[in-house]
Design an enzyme around this catalytic site. Structure first.
Site, PDB file in Angstrom:
ATOM      1  N   VAL A   4      60.173  11.247 -38.840  1.00  0.00           N
ATOM      2  CA  VAL A   4      59.217  12.340 -38.772  1.00  0.00           C
ATOM      3  C   VAL A   4      57.795  11.789 -38.673  1.00  0.00           C
ATOM      4  CG1 VAL A   4      58.400  14.464 -39.859  1.00  0.00           C
ATOM      5  CG2 VAL A   4      60.778  13.739 -40.162  1.00  0.00           C
ATOM      6  N   HIS A 119      53.043   8.069 -39.204  1.00  0.00           N
ATOM      7  CA  HIS A 119      54.319   8.371 -39.839  1.00  0.00           C
ATOM      8  C   HIS A 119      54.085   9.272 -41.048  1.00  0.00           C
ATOM      9  CE1 HIS A 119      58.182   7.770 -41.879  1.00  0.00           C
ATOM     10  NE2 HIS A 119      58.637   7.475 -40.671  1.00  0.00           N
ATOM     11  N   HIS A 120      55.006  10.220 -41.255  1.00  0.00           N
ATOM     12  CA  HIS A 120      54.818  11.216 -42.313  1.00  0.00           C
ATOM     13  C   HIS A 120      54.830  10.586 -43.705  1.00  0.00           C
ATOM     14  CE1 HIS A 120      54.420  15.239 -43.769  1.00  0.00           C
ATOM     15  NE2 HIS A 120      54.860  15.803 -42.674  1.00  0.00           N
ATOM     16  N   SER A 121      55.366   9.384 -43.850  1.00  0.00           N
ATOM     17  CA  SER A 121      55.364   8.734 -45.159  1.00  0.00           C
ATOM     18  C   SER A 121      53.950   8.402 -45.618  1.00  0.00           C
ATOM     19  CB  SER A 121      56.200   7.448 -45.121  1.00  0.00           C
ATOM     20  OG  SER A 121      55.661   6.537 -44.177  1.00  0.00           O
ATOM     21  N   ASN A 309      53.074  12.724 -50.090  1.00  0.00           N
ATOM     22  CA  ASN A 309      53.623  14.042 -49.772  1.00  0.00           C
ATOM     23  C   ASN A 309      53.829  14.828 -51.059  1.00  0.00           C
ATOM     24  OD1 ASN A 309      54.528  14.111 -46.696  1.00  0.00           O
ATOM     25  ND2 ASN A 309      54.869  12.041 -47.455  1.00  0.00           N
TER      26      ASN A 309
END
Length: 464
Positions: A4, A119-121, A309
Site C-alpha cells: 500500500v 510507502h504507507h508504513s 499510522n
C-alpha cells in the site's frame, strides 16, 4: 500494508527550482529516522535498518515526450502519475520519492506539478500532512507556518457528556444504546473478516476474476488518479442549510454520484435501494492535533508527535438509489453517520488490529487488513488541509490531491480541503472502471444538483 502506497499530487503556481526543492526535501526528512530506513531480512525475520540517504536519488525529473506534453499536458500528468502504481520502488532505498513535472496544465494557476509517492508504513494521511505543513510556509507571511482551520468539536454519543440534571435512567439508556450499537457493529466487522462479502457490481470485480486470493493479496492493474475541485464555501453552505457536518455533505455527494454512475452503467431500473459498504479511515488522534503537531515540529519537539499510522476503521454503508430530491442523499448520509457516532466501532477495530498483530505477527495483522478491504467495495476518507494558501520551498501551492493504491478495492474516494477548495480525488482500477472521468463528472454534477436543491429549499423557507 506491504503493497500500500500513498500518492499525493500537488499543483504549484511557479516553475520548479530543482536545487531549492531538493534542499527543502533534505531538510524535511533529516530529523526523522523512519525516512532513512529500509526493511531487511535476518534469520527469516524482517526488521527496519537505517541507511544513508542520498536525496538526489529520491528526486525524479522524468523526460517525457515533448510532443505528448504539448498536445495534452493534463493527460501527460495523469499518465505519469498512473505509472507510479505499476512500477515498483527500489527496496534498497527508503520508500519515498518526489517526481517533478515542470510544465503547466489546464487547471487554473498550475504551472508545474509534484507527485509524491511514499510507502504507507511511513505514516497515515494525518502524519504525512503534518510533516508537509511543517516544511511549508504561509504565502501571506513566508516566516509563518500555515494556519489550520479551527476543527469543530466532535459530536455523537462517543463524545457527548450527559447533562448534570439528566436522570439516572437517561444515563443508563445512553450507555445501553452505545454498547448495543458497538456490539452490532463488531459482529458485522467480524463477519466481514470471516465471510461477509459485498456482491459483484460495476464498482467491484467478480470474486472469480483471479485478481485476489481472498486474503487481500491483490494483483492490481494500472491505477488512475483523477481529481476535481469543488467550492469549500458551497460545501459549508449545504452543511449549514441542512444542519449537518461537512462529512455528511461529502458522503451524500459520493452516494449521489455513485448512484448516478451505477444505474447508468448497469441499466438497472429497479427503484429498490442498494447498499454497498465502504471502509472509512478515522484518525484517532485528538481533534486539535494537526495544528498542535505542526507547532511541535517548529519548536523542535517532533519526538512528541504521534507519527506512523494512528487509524481506526468504520464499515460505512453507501446507499445507491435514484431520489427525486437530491437532498435525500445528504439526509441519508447524516442518518448513517449519526448512527456510527453512537458506537465505539472505530476504537475496537483499531485495538483488534493491534492485538492480532501482537498475537499472530505481521501475517495475522495482514489477514485482518486484507480481508476488510477484499470483502468491501470502496474506501472513503476526508482530510483537512490549510485554511490559507501556502508555499512549499518557495513554490506557491495551488492544490493538494492525496490518494493511495495497493488495496484490493477498485475505487478509493478521497476528499481534501485546502484554502477555499474541496478536492474530490478518485483512485480507480481502470479495468473495473474504464470511464473514470465520467464517474468524476458524476461527482461534480451531483454536487451541483445538491447545491441547487439547497438554494431552492432556503428560498422556499424564506418565502414562507
Amino acid at each position: 500494508m506491504e503493497d500500500v502506497y500513498v500518492v499525493v499530487t500537488i499543483g504549484l503556481g511557479s516553475p520548479i527550482n530543482v536545487p531549492a526543492f531538493t534542499a527543502g526535501v533534505a531538510n524535511l526528512i533529516s530529523p526523522y529516522s523512519r525516512f532513512h530506513c529500509i526493511q531487511v531480512t535476518e534469520g527469516g525475520n524482517r526488521r527496519w535498518a537505517r541507511v544513508k540517504v542520498n536525496v538526489d536519488e529520491h528526486i525524479v525529473v522524468p523526460e517525457l515526450d515533448p510532443v505528448a506534453v504539448a498536445a495534452n499536458p493534463d493527460r501527460a500528468v495523469e499518465d505519469y502519475v498512473a505509472s507510479l502504481s505499476v512500477y515498483p520502488m527500489d527496496p534498497s532505498r527508503p520508500r519515498w520519492e518526489f517526481h517533478l513535472l515542470d510544465f503547466p496544465t489546464s487547471e487554473p494557476g498550475v504551472v508545474s506539478t509534484v507527485a509524491i509517492r511514499a510507502h504507507h508504513s511511513l505514516g497515515d494521511g494525518v502524519s504525512l500532512m503534518v510533516l508537509l505543513l511543517a516544511s511549508a510556509r504561509s504565502a501571506a507571511d513566508p516566516t509563518s507556518l500555515p494556519v489550520m482551520p479551527q476543527q469543530s468539536v466532535r459530536t455523537g454519543a462517543i463524545y457527548a457528556r450527559q447533562p448534570r440534571h439528566a436522570g439516572a435512567l437517561a444515563r443508563v439508556w445512553s450507555w445501553f444504546v452505545l454498547m448495543w450499537h458497538t456490539m452490532v457493529d463488531l459482529c458485522f466487522f467480524s463477519a466481514t473478516i470471516l465471510f461477509l462479502r459485498d456482491p459483484h457490481t460495476v464498482f467491484k470485480p467478480a470474486a472469480d476474476d483471479g485478481d485476489d486470493d481472498g486474503d487481500g493479496v491483490f494483483h492490481h492493474h494500472n491505477r488512475r488518479f483523477v481529481h476535481r475541485s469543488l467550492s469549500l464555501d458551497d460545501v459549508k453552505f449545504v452543511k449549514n442549510a441542512m444542519n449537518c457536518t461537512v462529512n455528511d455533505v461529502l458522503l451524500g455527494v459520493a452516494s449521489a454520484a455513485l448512484s448516478r454512475y451505477y444505474f447508468r452503467k448497469s441499466g438497472d431500473i429497479n427503484t429498490k435501494e442498494i447498499c454497498l459498504r465502504s471502509v472509512l479511515g478515522v484518525n484517532i488522534r485528538p481533534t486539535t492535533s494537526l495544528q498542535t503537531y505542526v507547532n511541535m515540529i517548529k519548536s523542535d519537539k517532533s519526538n512528541e508527535v504521534a507519527w506512523g499510522n494512528q487509524l481506526g476503521q468504520i464499515l460505512l454503508k453507501i446507499h445507491l438509489a435514484m431520489h427525486d430530491d437530491p437532498l435525500a442523499y445528504v439526509r441519508k448520509a447524516k442518518e448513517t453517520m449519526d448512527r456510527k457516532k453512537s458506537s465505539l466501532e472505530v476504537v475496537f477495530t483499531h485495538k483488534t488490529s493491534e492485538c492480532f498483530l501482537k498475537m499472530f505477527g505481521p501475517k495475522g495483522g495482514a489477514f485482518i487488513f486484507g480481508r476488510m478491504f477484499t470483502n468491501t467495495t470502496l474506501s472513503f476518507s476526508n482530510m483537512i488541509g490549510p485554511a490559507e494558501q501556502i508555499e512549499l520551498y518557495g513554490h506557491p501551492v495551488v492544490f493538494i490531491a492525496p490518494s493511495a493504491y495497493g488495496v484490493s478495492q477498485a475505487l478509493i474516494v478521497h476528499y481534501q480541503s485546502y484554502n477555499s477548495i474541496m478536492k474530490v480525488i478518485l483512485s480507480v482500477d481502470e479495468k473495473t472502471i474504464p470511464d473514470y472521468h465520467q464517474l468524476l463528472d458524476d461527482f461534480s454534477l451531483s454536487f451541483e444538483h445538491i447545491m441547487d436543491a439547497t438554494s431552492r429549499l432556503l428560498a422556499s423557507i424564506k418565502k414562507e
